[in-house]
Scaffold this active site. Structure first.
Site, mmCIF file in Angstrom:
data_model
loop_
_atom_site.group_PDB
_atom_site.id
_atom_site.type_symbol
_atom_site.label_atom_id
_atom_site.label_comp_id
_atom_site.label_asym_id
_atom_site.label_seq_id
_atom_site.Cartn_x
_atom_site.Cartn_y
_atom_site.Cartn_z
ATOM 1 N N GLY A 203 0.847 -1.250 -0.234
ATOM 2 C CA GLY A 203 0.100 0.020 -0.024
ATOM 3 C C GLY A 203 0.876 1.179 -0.140
ATOM 4 O O GLY A 203 1.418 1.744 0.926
ATOM 5 N N GLU B 134 9.384 -3.921 -8.531
ATOM 6 C CA GLU B 134 7.747 -3.378 -9.213
ATOM 7 C C GLU B 134 7.637 -3.179 -10.738
ATOM 8 O O GLU B 134 7.035 -3.496 -11.413
ATOM 9 C CB GLU B 134 7.167 -2.609 -8.266
ATOM 10 C CG GLU B 134 5.869 -2.186 -8.596
ATOM 11 C CD GLU B 134 5.128 -1.030 -7.641
ATOM 12 O OE1 GLU B 134 3.889 -1.352 -7.373
ATOM 13 O OE2 GLU B 134 6.008 -0.100 -7.394
#
Length: 386
Positions: free
Chosen positions: A124, A242
């Protein structure tokens, strides 16, 4: 790919994962999505075969490889039509951050489960008012005795409903300067005050997106990952993998669409010859193939630099790889749909839903404009516009 670029082990991994993907494929994923489920069978089998945790340290049940290997797994599953989005988040971001910066206890608690697929973690960072500017993150963590108390909101967080915990990026006050600095916290899914609401997306995928609220979520001292003072370093240790994995996701999707179009162009005959004999059909497909191959080369470079421990060079290469892969993917999907004409918009051929999905690779986890900003300032040394 020449052997100078990809080792025999990498080629073997590619073909093994491709074989696994072929056993599941697009039909399996379509059924999972239609049933509102999750690709648990594929996730478990990929884990059992050692593919999910291939980048995690061997002493914690992983394969001892790196992002180079993990990106091959995701790309090949994508090329087979059944990519696992949570691979980007769980082993690549969260697994990497915990393996590099976690305490011994955190590593023992999380890494074996992330590697064997029995535990998953969400990540998050994005907030309603922060967007691309992570300096504007307002989720704060304050000390209360030995505990931490987290307050804030997050949006577009994937897979929170199935994740055992979410790695939350918050900000703590620097005792010396009074300014806020990023820190990472492991928040269990059942933590009191930790709420989630699904976001209704026009995206076709098994993984759902959520808005999170952290309303005075109380965490023990050991929920903090890494050093309180190493914030940005730790954050980017997770963001570079990522970007590499997002590139793998995009390249896999582009390859899947291209293969469908090529197969169709070989068979479909409207006049005398198959439509693939016409250069107006053949050349754009050839261009797409070239663009996907070029993007993959950049992704391999980024993964190699990251796995070697060169974070700065990896940051630049990972951004470029993600940019190139996103562009190549969108164009490949567009051309594939166009090649099939009306059939490209039918559910039967399974390409139309990729129009929306491919767009994600241009937007998330960082927009192409922010990557162009990065290259303008960091690589070319041009002045900042913001």
């Amino acid at each position: 790919m020449s052997s100078a670029v990809e080792t025999e082990e990498h080629k073997a991994l590619r073909s093994a994962v491709a074989a696994l993907g072929a056993r599941y494929g697009r039909d399996y994923l379509a059924k999972v999505v239609a049933d509102g489920g999750h690709p648990d069978e594929l996730w478990s089998e990929a884990a059992k075969l050692g593919y999910l945790g291939v980048n995690l340290p061997e002493e914690y049940g992983g394969g001892g490889g790196g992002i180079a290997e993990l990106s091959i797994v995701l790309e090949e599953l994508g090329a087979a039509g059944c990519p696992l989005l949570m691979m980007v988040v769980s082993p690549a971001i969260c697994g990497t951050v915990i393996a590099r910066f976690g305490t011994e206890e955190q590593k023992r608690q999380w890494l074996p489960g992330l590697a064997d697929g029995t535990r998953t973690m969400a990540f998050g960072i994005t907030e309603p008012d922060a967007g691309s500017n992570s300096h504007r993150i307002t989720t704060t963590a304050r000390r209360d005795g030995t505990d931490w108390v987290l307050t804030g909101r997050k949006v577009f967080i994937s897979g929170v409903d199935i994740a055992d915990a979410t790695l939350i990026v918050g900000r703590t006050e620097d005792a010396r300067t009074g300014s806020l600095k990023p820190c990472l916290f492991i928040v269990p899914r059942d933590a009191e005050g930790f709420g989630r609401r699904p976001i209704d997306m026009e995206l076709y995928g098994a993984e759902k997106q959520f808005e999170l609220t952290l309303d005075d979520v109380r965490l023990p001292a050991d929920a903090l990952v890494g050093d309180e003072d190493a914030g940005l370093l730790q954050l980017f240790a997770g963001l570079n993998p990522e970007r590499v994995m997002t590139a793998a996701f995009a390249i896999g999707m582009g390859r899947y669409a291209l293969a469908k179009a090529v197969g169709y162009a070989r068979e479909r005959t409207v006049w005398k010859a198959p439509i693939g004999a016409h250069q107006a059909i053949a050349h754009p497909l050839a261009q797409s193939h070239i663009e996907l191959e070029l993007a993959r080369l950049m992704m391999q470079k980024a993964a190699h630099l990251y796995d070697r421990g060169d974070d700065v060079a990896a940051g630049e290469a990972a951004n470029m790889a993600k940019y190139a892969a996103g562009e190549a993917c969108v164009r490949a999907v567009d051309q594939a749909v166009h090649t099939l004409g009306g059939n490209g918009l039918t559910r039967e051929f399974g390409l139309a839903s990729l129009i929306t999905a491919s767009r994600v690779s241009r937007i998330a986890p960082v927009s192409r404009e922010m990557i162009l900003n990065y290259v303008s300032h960091q690589t070319l040394g041009l002045p900042k516009s913001y």
